[in-house]
Design a protein around this motif. Structure first.
Motif, PDB file in Angstrom:
ATOM      1  N   VAL A 213       0.796  -1.176  -0.183  1.00  0.00           N
ATOM      2  CA  VAL A 213       0.175   0.138   0.080  1.00  0.00           C
ATOM      3  C   VAL A 213       1.041   1.361  -0.182  1.00  0.00           C
ATOM      4  CG1 VAL A 213      -1.711   1.266   1.326  1.00  0.00           C
ATOM      5  CG2 VAL A 213      -2.041  -1.125   1.338  1.00  0.00           C
ATOM      6  N   PHE A 214       0.568   2.174  -0.823  1.00  0.00           N
ATOM      7  CA  PHE A 214       1.547   3.427  -0.993  1.00  0.00           C
ATOM      8  C   PHE A 214       0.690   4.506  -0.592  1.00  0.00           C
ATOM      9  CE2 PHE A 214       2.689   7.217  -3.506  1.00  0.00           C
ATOM     10  CZ  PHE A 214       3.660   7.643  -2.803  1.00  0.00           C
ATOM     11  N   MET A 215       0.980   5.004   0.601  1.00  0.00           N
ATOM     12  CA  MET A 215       0.343   6.407   1.085  1.00  0.00           C
ATOM     13  C   MET A 215       0.920   7.503   0.814  1.00  0.00           C
ATOM     14  SD  MET A 215      -1.017   5.262   4.650  1.00  0.00           S
ATOM     15  CE  MET A 215      -1.787   6.859   5.119  1.00  0.00           C
ATOM     16  N   ASP A 216       0.377   8.722   0.747  1.00  0.00           N
ATOM     17  CA  ASP A 216       0.925   9.917   0.385  1.00  0.00           C
ATOM     18  C   ASP A 216      -0.194  10.953   0.866  1.00  0.00           C
ATOM     19  OD1 ASP A 216       2.904  11.812  -0.194  1.00  0.00           O
ATOM     20  OD2 ASP A 216       2.337  12.213  -2.163  1.00  0.00           O
ATOM     21  N   GLU A 217       0.309  11.871   1.670  1.00  0.00           N
ATOM     22  CA  GLU A 217      -0.508  13.042   2.178  1.00  0.00           C
ATOM     23  C   GLU A 217      -1.988  12.571   2.692  1.00  0.00           C
ATOM     24  OE1 GLU A 217      -0.864  15.682  -1.158  1.00  0.00           O
ATOM     25  OE2 GLU A 217       1.153  16.463  -1.043  1.00  0.00           O
ATOM     26  N   GLY A 218      -1.695  11.611   3.603  1.00  0.00           N
ATOM     27  CA  GLY A 218      -3.093  11.160   4.420  1.00  0.00           C
ATOM     28  C   GLY A 218      -4.075  10.321   3.590  1.00  0.00           C
ATOM     29  N   VAL A 219      -3.742   9.855   2.326  1.00  0.00           N
ATOM     30  CA  VAL A 219      -4.487   9.032   1.712  1.00  0.00           C
ATOM     31  C   VAL A 219      -3.774   7.868   1.001  1.00  0.00           C
ATOM     32  CG1 VAL A 219      -6.051  10.799   1.027  1.00  0.00           C
ATOM     33  CG2 VAL A 219      -4.333  10.298  -0.661  1.00  0.00           C
ATOM     34  N   VAL A 220      -4.632   6.527   0.636  1.00  0.00           N
ATOM     35  CA  VAL A 220      -4.040   5.491  -0.160  1.00  0.00           C
ATOM     36  C   VAL A 220      -4.056   5.974  -1.563  1.00  0.00           C
ATOM     37  CG1 VAL A 220      -4.513   3.155  -0.505  1.00  0.00           C
ATOM     38  CG2 VAL A 220      -4.711   3.848   1.551  1.00  0.00           C
ATOM     39  N   VAL A 221      -2.742   5.864  -2.098  1.00  0.00           N
ATOM     40  CA  VAL A 221      -2.838   6.290  -3.248  1.00  0.00           C
ATOM     41  C   VAL A 221      -2.658   5.100  -4.541  1.00  0.00           C
ATOM     42  CG1 VAL A 221      -1.169   7.130  -5.379  1.00  0.00           C
ATOM     43  CG2 VAL A 221      -1.322   8.184  -2.737  1.00  0.00           C
ATOM     44  N   GLU A 222      -1.941   3.842  -3.994  1.00  0.00           N
ATOM     45  CA  GLU A 222      -2.143   2.704  -4.706  1.00  0.00           C
ATOM     46  C   GLU A 222      -2.035   1.593  -3.634  1.00  0.00           C
ATOM     47  OE1 GLU A 222       0.291   1.560  -8.802  1.00  0.00           O
ATOM     48  OE2 GLU A 222       0.342   3.451  -7.845  1.00  0.00           O
ATOM     49  N   ASP A 223      -2.742   0.423  -4.052  1.00  0.00           N
ATOM     50  CA  ASP A 223      -2.908  -0.762  -3.172  1.00  0.00           C
ATOM     51  C   ASP A 223      -2.934  -2.148  -4.161  1.00  0.00           C
ATOM     52  OD1 ASP A 223      -3.680  -2.915  -1.685  1.00  0.00           O
ATOM     53  OD2 ASP A 223      -5.386  -1.712  -0.403  1.00  0.00           O
ATOM     54  N   GLY A 224      -2.155  -2.847  -4.113  1.00  0.00           N
ATOM     55  CA  GLY A 224      -2.113  -3.974  -4.915  1.00  0.00           C
ATOM     56  C   GLY A 224      -0.813  -5.114  -4.556  1.00  0.00           C
ATOM     57  N   PRO A 225      -0.771  -5.967  -5.347  1.00  0.00           N
ATOM     58  CA  PRO A 225       0.165  -7.028  -5.329  1.00  0.00           C
ATOM     59  C   PRO A 225       1.728  -6.408  -5.384  1.00  0.00           C
ATOM     60  CG  PRO A 225      -1.330  -7.869  -6.797  1.00  0.00           C
ATOM     61  CD  PRO A 225      -1.539  -6.332  -6.521  1.00  0.00           C
ATOM     62  N   PRO A 226       2.823  -6.712  -4.643  1.00  0.00           N
ATOM     63  CA  PRO A 226       3.830  -6.063  -4.525  1.00  0.00           C
ATOM     64  C   PRO A 226       4.541  -5.648  -5.940  1.00  0.00           C
ATOM     65  CG  PRO A 226       4.080  -7.716  -2.892  1.00  0.00           C
ATOM     66  CD  PRO A 226       2.568  -8.000  -3.848  1.00  0.00           C
ATOM     67  N   ASP A 227       4.507  -6.743  -6.806  1.00  0.00           N
ATOM     68  CA  ASP A 227       5.108  -6.594  -8.324  1.00  0.00           C
ATOM     69  C   ASP A 227       4.451  -5.570  -8.976  1.00  0.00           C
ATOM     70  OD1 ASP A 227       7.025  -8.341  -7.697  1.00  0.00           O
ATOM     71  OD2 ASP A 227       6.345  -9.773  -8.918  1.00  0.00           O
TER      72      ASP A 227
END
Length: 248
Positions: A213-227
């Motif tokens: 899960v990639f977060m930036d500025e208090g929101v989830v920007v991207e969420d998925g399998p690591p690759d």
């Protein structure tokens, strides 16, 4: 716990410190046996999100459900729910005046009401799991940072948690000590422990995580399998972050 109830469920979570809104409507869940690695720049809200999961930080609004129980409900026995959640911090938070053994048994005795014999037996078992049984009578001052963090993980495991939260567990360690802690975490993942890990270790996230899960500025920007997230990010913010991290 019923199998179809996620261990961790976060619904429309907001958290502000004064005028600063750190979390801005997070919807998020961790499924049973899943390892979710949360990445992102400093100040993105990662650690605040993690601390909201066991109410070390009180959400401004929204809900946090642990095994279906709403921690934000005033009627909830928060301490009883917290007992199911192991937490490992950046700093080790060991009691310096207690031996490794006593660091592991004090909460077992006081919170779980275990006998001294049962607490000692549990402590020895989990210390063996993390490769620290030979340090059982040492004091924290005589341990390296990596060893202290492994003891901290063992202390959490001694409470028989259903899930583990890790907040940048290697960030305070010298580079050569990082591997021994990640190896313990990797082993926990292989054993099926549900884990939510805030980390800057991209190799670990890719190899061990079920989701990133990639977060930036208090929101989830991207969420998925690591690759998908780490090798083929869809969002420009994710791409820029990963380019900066991988150049270091």
């Amino acid at each position: 716990m019923e199998k179809n109830i996620p261990p961790i469920q976060i619904l429309e979570l907001h958290k502000s410190f004064g005028d600063l809104e750190v979390l801005r409507g997070i919807d998020f869940q961790v499924n049973a046996g899943e390892v979710v690695c949360v990445i992102g720049p400093s100040g993105s809200g990662k650690s605040t999100l993690l601390r909201c999961v066991n109410l070390l930080e009180i959400p401004t609004s929204g809900k946090v459900l642990v095994e279906g129980i709403d921690l934000t409900d005033p009627e909830t026995d928060v301490d009883a729910v917290r007992a199911r959640i192991g937490m490992v911090f950046q700093q080790f938070n060991l009691f310096p005046h207690l031996t490794v053994l006593r660091n592991l048994t004090i909460a077992q005795r006081q919170v779980l009401n275990r006998s001294e014999e049962e607490a000692d037996e549990t402590a020895r078992r989990v210390l063996e799991r993390v490769g620290m049984l030979d340090k059982i009578d040492e004091y924290p001052i005589n341990l390296s940072g990596g060893q202290m963090q492994r003891v901290a993980i063992a202390r959490s495991l001694s409470m028989d948690p259903d899930m583990m939260l890790f907040d940048e567990p290697t960030s305070a360690l010298d580079p050569e000590l990082v591997g021994e802690v990640l190896d313990v975490m990797r082993k926990l993942a292989e054993e099926g422990m549900t884990m939510m890990v805030v980390t800057h270790e991209m190799g670990f996230a890719r190899q061990v995580g079920d989701r990133v899960v990639f977060m930036d500025e208090g929101v989830v920007v991207e969420d998925g399998p690591p690759d998908d997230v780490l090798l083929n990010p869809q969002h420009e913010r994710t791409k820029k972050f990963l380019e900066a991290v991988l150049q270091q």
